[in-house]
Design a protein around this motif. Structure first.
Motif, PDB file in Angstrom:
ATOM      1  N   SER A 185       0.714  -1.392  -0.122  1.00 67.12           N
ATOM      2  CA  SER A 185       0.037   0.104  -0.047  1.00 67.12           C
ATOM      3  C   SER A 185       0.718   1.335  -0.015  1.00 67.12           C
ATOM      4  CB  SER A 185      -0.826  -0.181   1.247  1.00 67.12           C
ATOM      5  OG  SER A 185       0.018  -0.051   2.246  1.00 67.12           O
ATOM      6  N   CYS A 186       0.253   2.447  -0.347  1.00 75.12           N
ATOM      7  CA  CYS A 186       0.824   3.691  -0.295  1.00 75.12           C
ATOM      8  C   CYS A 186       0.205   4.613   0.215  1.00 75.12           C
ATOM      9  CB  CYS A 186       1.172   3.828  -1.923  1.00 75.12           C
ATOM     10  SG  CYS A 186       2.464   5.265  -1.961  1.00 75.12           S
ATOM     11  N   ASN A 187       0.778   5.673   0.711  1.00 77.93           N
ATOM     12  CA  ASN A 187      -0.027   7.033   1.243  1.00 77.93           C
ATOM     13  C   ASN A 187       0.171   8.114   0.123  1.00 77.93           C
ATOM     14  OD1 ASN A 187       2.842   7.490   1.614  1.00 77.93           O
ATOM     15  ND2 ASN A 187       2.442   8.136   3.601  1.00 77.93           N
ATOM     16  N   ALA A 188       0.345   7.848  -0.925  1.00 80.58           N
ATOM     17  CA  ALA A 188       0.319   9.068  -2.110  1.00 80.58           C
ATOM     18  C   ALA A 188      -0.391   8.328  -3.237  1.00 80.58           C
ATOM     19  CB  ALA A 188       2.030   9.323  -2.702  1.00 80.58           C
ATOM     20  N   THR A 189      -0.827   9.074  -4.331  1.00 80.67           N
ATOM     21  CA  THR A 189      -1.394   8.547  -5.554  1.00 80.67           C
ATOM     22  C   THR A 189      -0.644   9.197  -6.471  1.00 80.67           C
ATOM     23  OG1 THR A 189      -3.165  10.154  -4.945  1.00 80.67           O
ATOM     24  CG2 THR A 189      -3.536   7.796  -4.539  1.00 80.67           C
ATOM     25  N   CYS A 190       0.579   9.021  -6.791  1.00 84.11           N
ATOM     26  CA  CYS A 190       1.206   9.640  -7.930  1.00 84.11           C
ATOM     27  C   CYS A 190       0.498   9.599  -9.296  1.00 84.11           C
ATOM     28  CB  CYS A 190       2.697   9.013  -7.878  1.00 84.11           C
ATOM     29  SG  CYS A 190       3.540   9.438  -6.474  1.00 84.11           S
ATOM     30  N   VAL A 191       0.517  10.691  -9.914  1.00 84.70           N
ATOM     31  CA  VAL A 191      -0.245  10.798 -11.281  1.00 84.70           C
ATOM     32  C   VAL A 191       0.606   9.511 -12.178  1.00 84.70           C
ATOM     33  CG1 VAL A 191      -0.410  12.089 -13.434  1.00 84.70           C
ATOM     34  CG2 VAL A 191      -0.426  13.181 -11.327  1.00 84.70           C
ATOM     35  N   GLY A 192       1.767   9.407 -12.010  1.00 79.12           N
ATOM     36  CA  GLY A 192       2.728   8.615 -12.970  1.00 79.12           C
ATOM     37  C   GLY A 192       2.883   7.195 -12.286  1.00 79.12           C
ATOM     38  N   CYS A 193       2.193   6.879 -11.319  1.00 78.54           N
ATOM     39  CA  CYS A 193       2.799   5.352 -10.481  1.00 78.54           C
ATOM     40  C   CYS A 193       2.729   4.388 -11.424  1.00 78.54           C
ATOM     41  CB  CYS A 193       1.821   5.261  -9.260  1.00 78.54           C
ATOM     42  SG  CYS A 193       2.004   3.900  -8.485  1.00 78.54           S
ATOM     43  N   ILE A 194       3.801   3.509 -11.084  1.00 72.83           N
ATOM     44  CA  ILE A 194       3.842   2.443 -12.250  1.00 72.83           C
ATOM     45  C   ILE A 194       3.770   1.350 -11.684  1.00 72.83           C
ATOM     46  CG2 ILE A 194       5.965   3.858 -13.336  1.00 72.83           C
ATOM     47  CD1 ILE A 194       7.783   1.887 -12.006  1.00 72.83           C
ATOM     48  N   SER A 195       3.123   1.185 -10.363  1.00 75.26           N
ATOM     49  CA  SER A 195       2.574  -0.109  -9.788  1.00 75.26           C
ATOM     50  C   SER A 195       1.083  -0.078  -9.530  1.00 75.26           C
ATOM     51  CB  SER A 195       3.227  -0.527  -8.400  1.00 75.26           C
ATOM     52  OG  SER A 195       3.233   0.566  -7.720  1.00 75.26           O
ATOM     53  N   GLU A 196       0.432   1.111  -9.677  1.00 76.12           N
ATOM     54  CA  GLU A 196      -0.999   0.993  -9.368  1.00 76.12           C
ATOM     55  C   GLU A 196      -1.350   2.392 -10.028  1.00 76.12           C
ATOM     56  OE1 GLU A 196      -3.047   1.069  -5.114  1.00 76.12           O
ATOM     57  OE2 GLU A 196      -2.753  -1.045  -5.804  1.00 76.12           O
ATOM     58  N   ASP A 207       2.915  -4.907 -11.941  1.00 71.64           N
ATOM     59  CA  ASP A 207       1.785  -5.532 -10.849  1.00 71.64           C
ATOM     60  C   ASP A 207       2.216  -5.046  -9.496  1.00 71.64           C
ATOM     61  OD1 ASP A 207       2.060  -8.582 -12.447  1.00 71.64           O
ATOM     62  OD2 ASP A 207       0.857  -6.675 -13.098  1.00 71.64           O
ATOM     63  N   ARG A 208       1.567  -4.364  -8.487  1.00 72.54           N
ATOM     64  CA  ARG A 208       1.642  -4.124  -7.321  1.00 72.54           C
ATOM     65  C   ARG A 208       1.940  -5.286  -6.339  1.00 72.54           C
ATOM     66  NH1 ARG A 208       0.480   0.527  -3.876  1.00 72.54           N
ATOM     67  NH2 ARG A 208       1.141   1.847  -5.440  1.00 72.54           N
ATOM     68  N   LEU A 209       2.859  -5.198  -5.495  1.00 71.99           N
ATOM     69  CA  LEU A 209       3.060  -6.605  -4.446  1.00 71.99           C
ATOM     70  C   LEU A 209       1.890  -6.505  -3.659  1.00 71.99           C
ATOM     71  CD1 LEU A 209       5.780  -7.862  -2.959  1.00 71.99           C
ATOM     72  CD2 LEU A 209       5.475  -6.103  -1.445  1.00 71.99           C
ATOM     73  N   CYS A 240       8.111  -1.900  -7.623  1.00 76.70           N
ATOM     74  CA  CYS A 240       6.832  -2.763  -7.935  1.00 76.70           C
ATOM     75  C   CYS A 240       5.841  -2.679  -6.410  1.00 76.70           C
ATOM     76  CB  CYS A 240       7.154  -4.330  -8.058  1.00 76.70           C
ATOM     77  SG  CYS A 240       8.648  -5.046  -6.738  1.00 76.70           S
ATOM     78  N   GLU A 241       6.177  -1.795  -5.721  1.00 75.80           N
ATOM     79  CA  GLU A 241       5.524  -1.906  -4.502  1.00 75.80           C
ATOM     80  C   GLU A 241       4.907  -0.399  -4.080  1.00 75.80           C
ATOM     81  OE1 GLU A 241       9.602  -1.647  -2.016  1.00 75.80           O
ATOM     82  OE2 GLU A 241       7.848  -1.809  -0.735  1.00 75.80           O
ATOM     83  N   GLY A 242       4.436  -0.205  -3.043  1.00 74.67           N
ATOM     84  CA  GLY A 242       3.715   1.083  -2.708  1.00 74.67           C
ATOM     85  C   GLY A 242       4.945   1.925  -1.872  1.00 74.67           C
ATOM     86  N   GLU A 243       4.530   2.463  -0.722  1.00 72.85           N
ATOM     87  CA  GLU A 243       5.469   3.202  -0.010  1.00 72.85           C
ATOM     88  C   GLU A 243       6.070   2.233   1.180  1.00 72.85           C
ATOM     89  OE1 GLU A 243       7.944   5.318   1.923  1.00 72.85           O
ATOM     90  OE2 GLU A 243       7.288   5.789   0.012  1.00 72.85           O
ATOM     91  N   PRO A 244       7.461   1.974   1.081  1.00 73.65           N
ATOM     92  CA  PRO A 244       7.802   0.845   2.096  1.00 73.65           C
ATOM     93  C   PRO A 244       7.736   1.705   3.622  1.00 73.65           C
ATOM     94  CG  PRO A 244       9.486   2.249   0.953  1.00 73.65           C
ATOM     95  CD  PRO A 244       8.455   2.397   0.153  1.00 73.65           C
ATOM     96  N   THR A 271      12.073   5.935  -0.887  1.00 75.67           N
ATOM     97  CA  THR A 271      10.878   6.490  -0.172  1.00 75.67           C
ATOM     98  C   THR A 271      10.143   8.033  -0.723  1.00 75.67           C
ATOM     99  OG1 THR A 271       9.915   7.133   2.196  1.00 75.67           O
ATOM    100  CG2 THR A 271      12.368   7.535   1.606  1.00 75.67           C
ATOM    101  N   ASN A 272       9.157   8.201  -0.374  1.00 75.03           N
ATOM    102  CA  ASN A 272       8.514   9.468  -0.662  1.00 75.03           C
ATOM    103  C   ASN A 272       8.727  10.342   0.532  1.00 75.03           C
ATOM    104  OD1 ASN A 272       6.346   8.849   1.284  1.00 75.03           O
ATOM    105  ND2 ASN A 272       5.002   8.159  -0.185  1.00 75.03           N
ATOM    106  N   GLY A 273       9.307   9.842   1.768  1.00 73.33           N
ATOM    107  CA  GLY A 273       9.940  10.763   2.686  1.00 73.33           C
ATOM    108  C   GLY A 273       8.534  11.194   3.489  1.00 73.33           C
TER     109      GLY A 273
END
Ligand code: SF4
Length: 451
Positions: A185-196, A207-209, A240-244, A271-273
């Motif tokens: 999972s991730c706590n951002a929704t980047c316009v260019g996310c390559i995994s979701e 594919d997202r982990l 291939c994952e969200g935010e570690p 990380t997205n820091g």
């Protein structure tokens, strides 16, 4: 100076040159020879689906080639090269967005293919030639046989065999920078996310982990790498994952477990820091380096792209400042998009950001995205001032913040924890194979200057 000619792909898949048409970059700006370099080794030339080729006639008018004669073509650059201009094209109405690739403008100069790019690092460790498919298939089988129940081995075998991912490959080749994915999972929704991708007509290329590895699974693949790999880096945070960071307690335990067994190698996080206090736990556990992803030093541009959930740009700055104070080697993964990040406001904001965080390295990453997907979702380009050009932007950075390095990938740099006093904490040491310098409290070590 020769006139760069338009290149296009025929319906048969042949690359052809239109000697009566000058090549253009995005926004229909004529390309000149000064914009271009000969096509470097390791480039992939890609037809742009449903994008017609367009060139400039000597009369000054534009000519769009019909789909019967040809489609637009672009170059996909290997790591080590920064794209400076996007390709021009005419989109066929009501067609799909382009796949998530880093399209670079190309042209023919005296019959040779050229690309709008500059070399920004040594591509050796990332060049397709460094990743023999045959050897990888063999090593994957061996590792899967040795660790049949380790889900990380299965995940990264998929990344090697289906995406040719260099950091996943290094897990199996036991060298350089290897990746470990930990967060579905991730706590951002980047316009260019390559995994979701959340928007219906946007398809993420990976594919997202789907699972969270255990500490044992992490240590099982990371420890041998730290102990035996050449210039070993273990990097949490992969494409291939969200935010570690959303799995920080597990990463913390893994770092402690690894450092209880060895001081070799480097432990890094991409990380997205977003969470400085969570990161602090990882700094305290022994993390060596951090790479924070950003597209800008300006909060408006950052938040338009990352669409953060539960954090703000100031948190990202805080994370880097804390890392620097704790002696970690700090870098950003600067998502590079020509015509946007090189605008006056963006360059000023980036310089301010670099100074405020005392950043050490800017890793330049060609952003893989369709311009007509990105730009409508970003602040108006006009509000960002004039575009200076990426070459000019790098010159300004070298002049204004000469202490910050420019490159394309992480360095095997360990931090030295000194118990003496804070001021010494900022010495980073480039690591050879297996070397780790304990605390040299007596005198500042006469180490090679990292240049
Ligand atoms: S931070 Fe990474 S995983 Fe999260 S949305 Fe952005 S690109 Fe995707």
């Amino acid at each position: 100076m020769a006139t760069p000619h338009l290149l296009y792909v025929t319906p048969e898949g042949e690359i052809e040159e239109a000697t009566d048409l000058q090549a253009l970059s995005f926004g229909d700006i004529p390309l000149t020879e000064a914009d271009l370099i000969p096509l470097p080794d390791g480039v992939t030339l890609s037809m742009m689906p449903d994008r017609l080729a367009v060139g400039l006639k000597s009369s000054g008018g534009l000519e769009v080639l019909s789909s019967e004669s040809g489609w637009a073509v672009a170059a996909l650059l290997p790591i080590g090269y920064m794209r400076t201009l996007l390709p021009a094209y005419e989109k066929v109405p009501d067609t799909e967005p382009l796949p998530f690739f880093g399209y670079s403008a190309v042209a023919s100069v005296d019959g040779e293919i050229y690309v709008a790019a500059i070399k920004t690092d040594d591509p050796y460790k990332w060049h397709p030639r460094s990743f023999s498919r045959q050897k990888l298939e063999r090593q994957v089988k061996l590792k899967q046989k040795a660790l049949p129940n380790n889900r990380l081995v299965a995940q990264h075998a998929h990344c090697v065999l289906d995406y040719s991912c260099p950091t996943a490959s290094n897990l199996f080749l036991s060298r350089w920078e290897m990746g470990i994915a930990v967060s579905p999972s991730c706590n951002a929704t980047c316009v260019g996310c390559i995994s979701e991708q959340e928007e219906e007509d946007l398809i993420s290329p990976q594919d997202r982990l789907t699972f969270v590895p255990t500490v044992d699974e992490i240590v099982e693949v990371a420890l041998p790498h730290l102990l035996h790999a050449e210039e070993a880096i273990v990097s949490f945070g992969q494409g291939c994952e969200g935010e570690p960071l959303l799995q920080w307690p597990r990463i913390e335990k893994a770092i402690k477990a690894l450092r209880a067994k060895t001081n070799h190698g480097v432990i890094n996080i991409n990380t997205n820091g977003s969470k400085p206090r969570w990161l602090q736990h990882l700094y305290d556990a022994g993390l060596d380096t951090i790479r924070v992803s950003t597209i800008s030093g300006h909060p408006e541009t950052y938040e338009a792209y990352y669409r953060p959930k539960g954090y703000v740009f100031a948190d990202v700055i805080e994370s880097l400042k804390r890392a620097r104070a704790d002696g970690l080697y700090t870098s950003i993964n600067l998502l590079s998009f020509p015509g946007m990040i090189d605008r006056e406001r963006e360059v000023e904001a980036l310089i301010k950001f670099v100074r405020e965080t005392d950043l050490q390295l800017i890793q330049l990453r060609n952003l893989n995205i369709d311009p007509e997907v990105l730009l409508p979702r970003m602040p108006a380009l006009k509000s960002m001032g004039e575009a200076l050009g990426l070459q000019k932007m790098l010159e300004i950075l070298r002049k204004e913040v000469p202490e910050v390095k420019l490159g394309n990938f992480s360095r095997p740099i360990q931090r030295v924890r000194r118990s003496v006093d804070a001021t010494d904490a900022k010495v980073n040491v480039e690591v050879g194979v297996g070397e780790r310098r304990e605390s040299a409290s007596s005198a500042r070590p006469s180490l090679p200057v990292i240049d």
